[in-house]
Write an enzyme that holds these catalytic residues in place. Structure first.
Site, mmCIF file in Angstrom:
data_model
loop_
_atom_site.group_PDB
_atom_site.id
_atom_site.type_symbol
_atom_site.label_atom_id
_atom_site.label_comp_id
_atom_site.label_asym_id
_atom_site.label_seq_id
_atom_site.Cartn_x
_atom_site.Cartn_y
_atom_site.Cartn_z
ATOM 1 N N ARG A 86 0.800 -1.217 0.000
ATOM 2 C CA ARG A 86 0.000 0.000 0.000
ATOM 3 C C ARG A 86 0.839 1.277 0.000
ATOM 4 N NH1 ARG A 86 -3.003 -3.955 1.750
ATOM 5 N NH2 ARG A 86 -1.070 -4.486 2.766
ATOM 6 N N THR A 87 1.845 1.338 0.864
ATOM 7 C CA THR A 87 2.566 2.610 0.996
ATOM 8 C C THR A 87 3.264 2.972 -0.310
ATOM 9 O OG1 THR A 87 2.850 2.167 3.334
ATOM 10 C CG2 THR A 87 4.228 3.890 2.392
ATOM 11 N N LYS A 98 25.467 -4.042 -2.419
ATOM 12 C CA LYS A 98 26.929 -4.090 -2.590
ATOM 13 C C LYS A 98 27.645 -3.420 -1.420
ATOM 14 C CE LYS A 98 26.498 -3.432 -7.613
ATOM 15 N NZ LYS A 98 26.826 -2.454 -8.691
ATOM 16 N N ARG A 101 11.503 3.881 2.700
ATOM 17 C CA ARG A 101 11.236 2.937 3.807
ATOM 18 C C ARG A 101 12.500 2.136 4.071
ATOM 19 N NH1 ARG A 101 6.093 -0.962 4.155
ATOM 20 N NH2 ARG A 101 5.264 1.019 4.897
ATOM 21 N N HIS A 121 5.888 6.060 11.325
ATOM 22 C CA HIS A 121 5.299 5.913 9.981
ATOM 23 C C HIS A 121 4.321 7.074 9.769
ATOM 24 C CE1 HIS A 121 3.855 4.257 6.347
ATOM 25 N NE2 HIS A 121 3.599 3.019 6.701
HETATM 26 C C1 NCD Z 1 2.320 -0.909 8.156
HETATM 27 C C2 NCD Z 1 3.824 -0.739 8.217
HETATM 28 O O1 NCD Z 1 4.518 -0.935 7.212
HETATM 29 O O2 NCD Z 1 4.275 -0.366 9.281
HETATM 30 N N1 NCD Z 1 1.857 -1.132 6.846
HETATM 31 C C3 NCD Z 1 1.528 -0.045 6.065
HETATM 32 O O3 NCD Z 1 2.363 0.756 5.733
HETATM 33 N N2 NCD Z 1 0.244 0.109 5.725
HETATM 34 C C4 NCD Z 1 1.788 -1.898 9.117
HETATM 35 C C5 NCD Z 1 2.384 -3.272 9.149
HETATM 36 O O4 NCD Z 1 3.259 -3.624 8.354
HETATM 37 O O5 NCD Z 1 1.949 -4.040 9.997
#
Ligand code: NCD
Length: 304
Positions: free
Chosen positions: A51-52, A80, A101, A129
Site C-alpha cells: 500500500r505505501t 553491494k 522505507r 510511519h
Molecule cells: C504498516 C507498516 O509498514 O508499518 N503497513 C503499512 O504501511 N500500511 C503496518 C504493518 O506492516 O503491519
C-alpha cells in the site's frame, strides 16, 4: 527543502490543511491532474510494502508527475554495501522528492541530512510511519466527522508497531482523546512514548490485555499485526501472533458507530467475516492513503 520524518514536525494546523486538501482532491480530482507535471518522485523501499509504495506512486501519477525507484534493497547498490548517505546523494540528482522505507530506525533522517530535496519517511524500523498516520487521521475525520472527542482503542503489537507510535503522537495533540492500549504484556507501548507523549501531556490512557473489556467504550478500534520481522526469536512470535482476533461475535459488544481500522497488511487479527460489517473501515482507509499522499507531495514540493 522541507522533509517529513516524524509526524510531530507538522503542526495540527498543517495536518488539518492536508486533510482539507485531500478531501478536495477526492471531490475534484481533475483539478489536481497536472499539479506535479515534470516532477519526479523516487520511491526507495528497503523493506516490503504494498500500500505505501503503490499509493505514493499512484499519487504522483495522479498529479501528472513521474516515478522511479526500487522496491527491495537487493536490487539497489545497498546490496553491494553502499551507505544510505551515498544512495541518497545519488537519487538527489535524479528526482525532486523521495519516499523512503528502511528497516533501520533513523535511516530516513540520515537521508534527509544528505540531500537538498524533501525526504518522506515511509516507515523506519519499529519507530515511525508518519504518512500512515496522515492516512489514519483523514480516515477518522471522514468516518467520524472529527478527530477531537474520541476514545480510541489501539490493539495488538504496540511495541514494534510503528504506525501506532506515530498515531499516538499525532492524536495526543487533538482535544479530549482517550487512549485504550490493548496488548499482551510483552508488546506494550514503549516507555519512551508513555513518558514523552502520554504522561508529559497528562493524557488520559489505560493499558489492558483484554479487547473484550475495552470494546463497549470505543469510538475507534485500531487493530495491528504482530510485527514478525522485528522479533528476536520465532517462538515468541508464534506464541504472541494470535493474541487478538477480531470476530463478528466480539463486535456484538461494540458501539453501533464504531470505526474499525487497520493499517494493513492483515494476517489473522481481523476475521474476514468482519469485512462485511459496515463498521469495517480498513479498505476505505487504504483508499484515503493515496489522496493524503497527493496532498503531502504538493505541500513538500510547494505546489500551489
Ligand atoms: C504498516 C507498516 O509498514 O508499518 N503497513 C503499512 O504501511 N500500511 C503496518 C504493518 O506492516 O503491519
Amino acid at each position: 527543502m522541507r522533509s517529513l520524518i516524524d509526524i510531530q514536525e507538522l503542526s495540527v494546523n498543517e495536518i488539518d490543511e492536508l486533510i482539507t486538501v485531500a478531501n478536495d482532491i477526492i471531490d475534484n480530482p481533475a483539478k489536481y491532474s497536472e499539479k506535479c507535471k515534470g516532477k519526479i518522485l523516487a520511491t526507495l523501499f528497503f523493506e516490503p510494502s504494498t500500500r505505501t509504495r503503490l499509493s505514493f506512486e499512484s499519487a504522483m501519477f495522479s498529479l501528472g508527475g513521474n516515478v522511479l525507484g526500487f522496491s527491495e534493497a537487493q536490487s539497489s547498490s545497498s546490496a553491494k554495501g553502499e551507505s544510505v548517505a551515498d544512495t541518497i546523494k545519488t537519487v538527489g540528482y535524479y528526482a525532486d522528492i523521495i519516499a523512503m522505507r528502511h528497516p533501520k530506525e533513523g535511516a530516513p533522517m540520515v537521508a534527509a541530512m544528505n540531500t537538498d530535496i524533501p525526504v518522506i519517511n515511509a516507515g523506519d524500523g519499529g519507530h515511525n510511519h508518519p504518512t500512515q498516520t496522515l492516512t489514519d487521521l483523514l480516515t477518522i475525520q471522514r468516518e467520524k466527522g472529527r478527530v477531537n472527542n474520541i476514545t480510541i482503542g489501539v490493539c495488538g503489537d504496540l511495541k514494534f508497531g510503528r504506525t501506532v507510535h506515530s498515531l499516538i503522537g499525532a492524536m495526543s495533540r487533538y482535544e479530549n482523546v482517550k487512549f485504550v492500549l490493548i496488548s499482551p504484556e510483552e508488546l506494550k507501548v514503549p516507555e519512551y512514548i508513555k513518558q514523552t507523549v502520554l504522561e508529559a501531556k497528562n493524557l488520559e490512557y489505560v493499558e489492558t490485555t483484554s479487547l473484550e473489556d475495552a470494546m463497549p467504550e470505543l469510538d475507534i478500534l485500531y487493530m495491528t499485526r504482530v510485527q514478525r520481522e522485528r522479533f528476536f526469536n520465532e517462538q515468541d512470535y508464534i506464541r504472541l501472533k494470535d493474541s487478538y482476533i477480531l470476530t463478528p461475535q466480539k463486535l456484538e459488544a461494540a458501539k453501533e458507530d464504531l470505526c474499525i481500522m487497520h493499517p494493513l497488511p492483515r494476517v489473522n487479527e481481523i476475521s474476514v467475516a468482519v469485512d462485511k460489517d459496515p463498521r469495517a473501515c480498513y479498505f476505505r482507509q487504504v483508499n484515503n492513503g493515496k489522496f493524503i499522499r497527493m496532498a503531502l507531495i504538493m505541500k513538500l514540493l510547494e505546489v500551489k
